[in-house]
Scaffold this active site. Structure first.
Site, PDB file in Angstrom:
ATOM      1  N   GLU A 303       0.827  -1.215   0.000  1.00 28.24           N
ATOM      2  CA  GLU A 303       0.000   0.000   0.000  1.00 28.24           C
ATOM      3  C   GLU A 303       0.860   1.264   0.000  1.00 28.24           C
ATOM      4  O   GLU A 303       0.624   2.194   0.779  1.00 28.24           O
ATOM      5  CB  GLU A 303      -0.971  -0.013   1.188  1.00 28.24           C
ATOM      6  CG  GLU A 303      -1.945  -1.185   1.121  1.00 28.24           C
ATOM      7  CD  GLU A 303      -3.024  -1.170   2.187  1.00 28.24           C
ATOM      8  OE1 GLU A 303      -2.769  -0.639   3.272  1.00 28.24           O
ATOM      9  OE2 GLU A 303      -4.115  -1.703   1.913  1.00 28.24           O
ATOM     10  N   ASP A 382      -8.658  -8.862   3.485  1.00 36.10           N
ATOM     11  CA  ASP A 382      -8.426  -7.762   4.422  1.00 36.10           C
ATOM     12  C   ASP A 382      -9.606  -7.613   5.385  1.00 36.10           C
ATOM     13  O   ASP A 382     -10.423  -6.710   5.210  1.00 36.10           O
ATOM     14  CB  ASP A 382      -8.224  -6.460   3.620  1.00 36.10           C
ATOM     15  CG  ASP A 382      -7.768  -5.310   4.497  1.00 36.10           C
ATOM     16  OD1 ASP A 382      -7.449  -5.537   5.666  1.00 36.10           O
ATOM     17  OD2 ASP A 382      -7.743  -4.169   3.994  1.00 36.10           O
ATOM     18  N   GLU A 410     -13.111  -1.979  11.412  1.00 40.36           N
ATOM     19  CA  GLU A 410     -12.988  -1.233  10.154  1.00 40.36           C
ATOM     20  C   GLU A 410     -14.081  -1.592   9.145  1.00 40.36           C
ATOM     21  O   GLU A 410     -14.763  -0.720   8.619  1.00 40.36           O
ATOM     22  CB  GLU A 410     -11.604  -1.492   9.550  1.00 40.36           C
ATOM     23  CG  GLU A 410     -11.430  -0.854   8.186  1.00 40.36           C
ATOM     24  CD  GLU A 410     -10.057  -1.132   7.574  1.00 40.36           C
ATOM     25  OE1 GLU A 410      -9.209  -1.742   8.245  1.00 40.36           O
ATOM     26  OE2 GLU A 410      -9.851  -0.716   6.421  1.00 40.36           O
TER      27      GLU A 410
HETATM   28  C1  GCV Z   1      -2.887   0.577   8.405  1.00 41.68           C
HETATM   29  C2  GCV Z   1      -6.226  -1.943   5.230  1.00 41.68           C
HETATM   30  C3  GCV Z   1      -6.677  -0.704   5.938  1.00 41.68           C
HETATM   31  C4  GCV Z   1      -5.526   0.273   6.127  1.00 41.68           C
HETATM   32  C5  GCV Z   1      -4.424  -0.450   6.884  1.00 41.68           C
HETATM   33  C6  GCV Z   1      -4.017  -1.675   6.083  1.00 41.68           C
HETATM   34  C7  GCV Z   1      -2.974  -2.506   6.814  1.00 41.68           C
HETATM   35  O1  GCV Z   1      -5.903  -1.656   3.912  1.00 41.68           O
HETATM   36  O2  GCV Z   1      -7.715  -0.109   5.235  1.00 41.68           O
HETATM   37  O3  GCV Z   1      -5.995   1.362   6.854  1.00 41.68           O
HETATM   38  O4  GCV Z   1      -3.310   0.391   7.076  1.00 41.68           O
HETATM   39  O5  GCV Z   1      -5.136  -2.507   5.902  1.00 41.68           O
HETATM   40  O6  GCV Z   1      -3.389  -3.434   7.488  1.00 41.68           O
HETATM   41  O7  GCV Z   1      -1.813  -2.210   6.711  1.00 41.68           O
END
Ligand code: GCV
Length: 836
Positions: A303, A382, A410
């Protein structure tokens, strides 16, 4: 927050108001016959042999707990008293001080032994730890027994933690906000520094220690480079100091580019000797200031984070260079397995994000140092509402691992929906990946028990914040409790965990406990029913807030959370035969089960297979009818939670009663928004009507766009499924009104106003029937901290329900809206339903 939504709660008896701050450590007074029994069983003295910081916490906590529960202040002493006493110490200390007790056992690290010893006419309640942490955990276990009404007069119980790593991750940014945090601002950071007042950190440490958590990372895995700046170490040290009395080691998330960005080198190549030296000296400096520092968590090549790929190095190269500087001090490196390409070509049906963790790591098995564990999310995508266990757990035989579970909700309704995640985690932890000759459930694999790895365990992303109730929803605390209990002992059942939590948190009233337990235990299935059944994953705004409905947000982009629903069918073909081959990452017995539609469980069908809407499930329904039915079932279940909670009026302390009622009422409204949005989308896509005739037919509903509008203008809503009929009205004037004439029979009705509570403003609404105002309210919910939603959509869509309204044919019903700031006093519809 939730109390704002509630009007007219039933009259309540005056129970002690509770904020939720004490969570499961309330130490509420024991009553009735049990009080006399415990006063008899618990001696008047608590003596400490282990005069360490942690030891003093254990002793003080024992005094605090017994005072709360038994109304007795125990006398604190040191040594072995000659009268009945609770004796706290490490096993070695106890053996030295009282050899006659013959406490012969060997306790593994951080475990404890609760033992009643009668010696020389004196009765001792011994809390013996393998070490100071074990002793502290034992003290909490003794207190928990009293709080749960369990016998303590004659004890002989040893408890061993299931795994060494029992960590929390917090995704706190140094500026004080929290990524995916729903319980307020950071308890650690403010304006780039550790908070001046760290008492919340200490209180958090106490909550965590009470369940055996032994480490906590204190900053976001999307790490700020400042975390490793030399002048920042004192900030970290202050936080470590606040945690230390509770045995919680501080862990840091770091940026892999730090040797360059902070260290001033011209590279961060993990195989460059200067880079290795930089990691070593930087970590040595941390250990100098924080000798009990736990280690590092690292998100690399994911990411947008930099990683070893910059230099064509492997994840093992990256992990080892960071781990080697930690090794001399016993520190651990948790390297995140969450590595995937978020620019995948969605047109290529062979592409599959679910493959990523396995593809990235299984070839490296055996190349990681012994103090490295791969931190793997429970599922391959995720934290979706339902995913299979990640195949990577079963693929690493020579590499340590830890499972990452997300406590913060989340994708699970954030703090606005009650979703108890322990049953979901249990399904994964108990799932046998057939990785060895005997049973190899995920829990045993991650703990290192199957392949005899030196480390392993459990990491929970908690993201508690400064809200008094820590997580923004009293019910969500059960997830933190449950995660920690599972990390200690994953063999506990969901029912055992929820029953403990409920009694500790809400007390011992059977009606209250039954209602809460029932609600919590069914809440995951309920949430799945209305947000993403059959393995579809959450049909949410994948590229946005991860909260509202947006069925197509996952499609036609590179993020790879595709469900591939179109007019013919739905689901990702992950088979080996015709699909992405993901299923082939499992060992043969598991792969065989998933590969065939005939043996793939319904709950994961659309995760594994692409099928026509008319495909018949094992439960006898077609896929499309199941999608309709599950959404109606889920929405109805939440309505029932509200009714059940209302029956507890007067039995739960007033503040928490009101908070939870408001939260559940809001959730019930949202569940209906989800129900209508998803079912309409699939009805349109599939062209197949709901056999029950519900989808698209809403008795008693009048769309705002078809009312008489004064000032309000009609808006198309995007995505269309986010509003009833695809449209809403919004007010661009100083005030607006929408009017309709009631045409039904005379009687008592519930009036539901589906309005929009947009961020950055607090519109006001007033509902009239004829010349009378029957309700007025302000739209001032704070829904998505840090992500204000100014749109008219499913996220801002909110329900106001007014019960017991008398209506006669011809009555004028009029909603007045007064916008404020960005809040345009939007309206979707008004629904009039007979009172049930
Ligand atoms: C901290 C997902 C979440 C992100 C998070 C990522 C991760 O993509 O939306 O906010 O980043 O996971 O676990 O690194």
């Amino acid at each position: 927050m939730w109390s704002k939504l509630l009007v007219g709660a039933a009259a309540l008896v005056a129970l002690h108001a509770e904020t939720g701050y004490d969570a499961w450590l309330r130490y509420a007074p024991v009553e009735g016959a049990a009080l006399a029994q415990y006063r008899q069983a618990i001696p008047a003295v608590v003596s400490l042999l282990d005069d360490s910081e942690i030891g003093r916490s254990a002793q003080a906590e024992t005094v605090r707990g017994m005072r709360g529960m038994l109304g007795r202040t125990l006398r604190t002493e040191a040594g072995v008293p000659s009268e009945n006493a609770i004796v706290l110490g490490t096993l070695d200390e106890i053996r030295r001080a009282a050899p006659a007790w013959r406490l012969d056992a060997s306790l593994p690290a951080e475990s404890f032994w609760l033992k009643t010893v009668a010696s020389g006419g004196v009765r001792y309640t011994v809390v013996a730890g393998a070490d100071a942490r074990g002793m502290l955990y034992g003290a909490f276990a003794l207190l928990r027994k009293v709080a749960l009404g369990q016998p303590v007069a004659s004890l002989d119980e040893k408890q061993l933690p299931y795994a060494r790593i029992r960590w929390i991750n917090q995704w706190d940014r140094l500026n004080g906000t929290i990524e995916r945090g729903y319980g307020g601002a950071s308890i650690f950071w403010e304006d780039g520094k550790a908070r001046a007042d760290l008492s919340r950190v200490s209180d958090y440490g106490r909550l965590l220690a009470s369940l055996g958590i032994n480490g906590c990372s204190i900053n976001n895995v999307n790490a700020d480079i400042k975390a490793l700046a030399p002048d920042f170490v004192p900030q970290i040290a202050r936080i470590a100091e606040a945690f230390r009395p509770w045995g919680v080691r501080v862990v840091l998330a770091v940026d892999f580019g730090s040797p360059q960005s902070v260290g001033g080198l011209d590279t961060f190549d993990p195989l460059d000797a200067r880079v290795a030296a930089w990691w070593q000296s930087t970590e040595a400096a941390i250990y100098k200031a924080i000798p009990d520092f736990g280690g590092i968590v690292l998100k690399a090549d994911s990411e947008g984070r930099v990683g070893p790929s910059t230099y064509h190095r492997t994840h093992a190269d990256a992990a080892n260079v960071v781990a080697r500087g930690l090794k001399p001090y016993g520190g651990l490196l948790l390297y995140r397995g969450f590595v995937y390409d978020h620019h995948m070509d969605w047109r290529n049906l062979k592409n599959d994000r679910a493959r990523a963790a396995y593809d990235n790591f299984h070839d490296l098995d055996g190349q990681f140092d012994d103090n490295v564990a791969i931190q793997i999310k429970n599922g391959p995508i995720d934290f979706q509402v339902r995913e299979p266990a990640s195949p990577l757990f079963g693929a690493l035989e020579k590499t340590s691992q830890a499972i990452e579970l997300q406590v913060t909700q989340e994708y699970m309704g954030q703090a606005h929906h009650t979703v108890f995640l322990v049953p979901m985690w249990k399904e994964t932890l108990d799932f046998d990946l057939h990785a060895g000759p005997g049973p190899t459930p995920v829990k045993a694999l991650v703990a290192g028990r199957v392949f005899h790895r030196p480390i392993g365990g459990f990491v929970g992303v908690a993201n508690v914040g400064m809200d008094r109730d820590w997580l923004g929803n009293h019910m969500s605390q059960a997830n933190l409790y449950g995660f920690a209990r599972l990390a200690w002992n994953p063999d506990l059942t969901s029912s055992e965990i929820v029953s403990e939590w409920t009694r500790l948190t809400f007390g011992d009233n059977p009606a209250v406990d039954k209602t809460i337990e029932q609600m919590q235990l069914t809440s995951w299935r309920t949430y799945e029913d209305y947000t993403g059944p059959l393995g579809l994953q959450n049909l949410t705004d994948i590229t946005g807030n991860h909260y509202g409905v947006n069925v197509e947000a996952s499609e036609r982009n590179g993020w790879g959370q595709w469900h591939r629903a179109d007019e013919k069918g739905v689901g990702m073909d992950r088979t080996v035969a015709t699909g992405t081959g993901y299923i082939g990452q499992y060992r043969p017995a598991v792969a065989k089960m998933y590969e065939s539609e005939a043996t793939c469980p319904d709950d994961l069908l659309l995760f594994m297979h692409h099928v026509p809407y008319t495909h018949v499930l094992h439960n006898g329904k077609t896929v499309i009818q199941y999608i309709y039915d599950s959404h109606y079932r889920g929405a109805e279940a939440v309505e029932e939670y509200v009714r059940a909670w209302r029956r507890l009026a007067g039995l739960v302390d007033e503040q928490r009663y009101r908070d939870v009622l408001a939260q559940l009422e809001y959730q019930a409204g949202q569940a209906e928004v989800w129900r209508d949005a998803v079912t309409n989308w699939f009805a349109r896509a599939s062209g197949i009507a709901d056999a029950e005739g519900r989808v698209g037919h809403y008795p008693g509903r009048t769309e705002a766009e078809s009312m008489q509008l004064q000032g309000y203008t009609v808006r198309e809503v995007t995505p269309a499924e986010d509003a009833s009929g695809g449209k809403a009205v919004a007010c661009a004037a100083a005030s607006c009104a929408a009017e309709m004439k009631y045409q039904g029979a005379a009687g008592w009705y519930t009036v539901r106003v589906e309005y929009f509570d947009q961020a950055e403003g607090a519109a006001k609404f007033r509902l009239w029937v004829g010349k009378q105002v029957v309700d007025e309210w302000t739209a001032d919910l704070t829904l998505l901290p840090g992500r204000p939603d100014r749109r008219l959509d499913s996220t801002t869509s909110t329900r106001r329900q007014i019960t017991g309204v008398a209506l006669r044919p011809g009555d004028e019903i009029r909603l007045e809206g007064v916008p404020n700031g960005s809040d345009q006093a939007g309206l979707d519809y008004i629904e009039i339903l007979p009172v049930r």
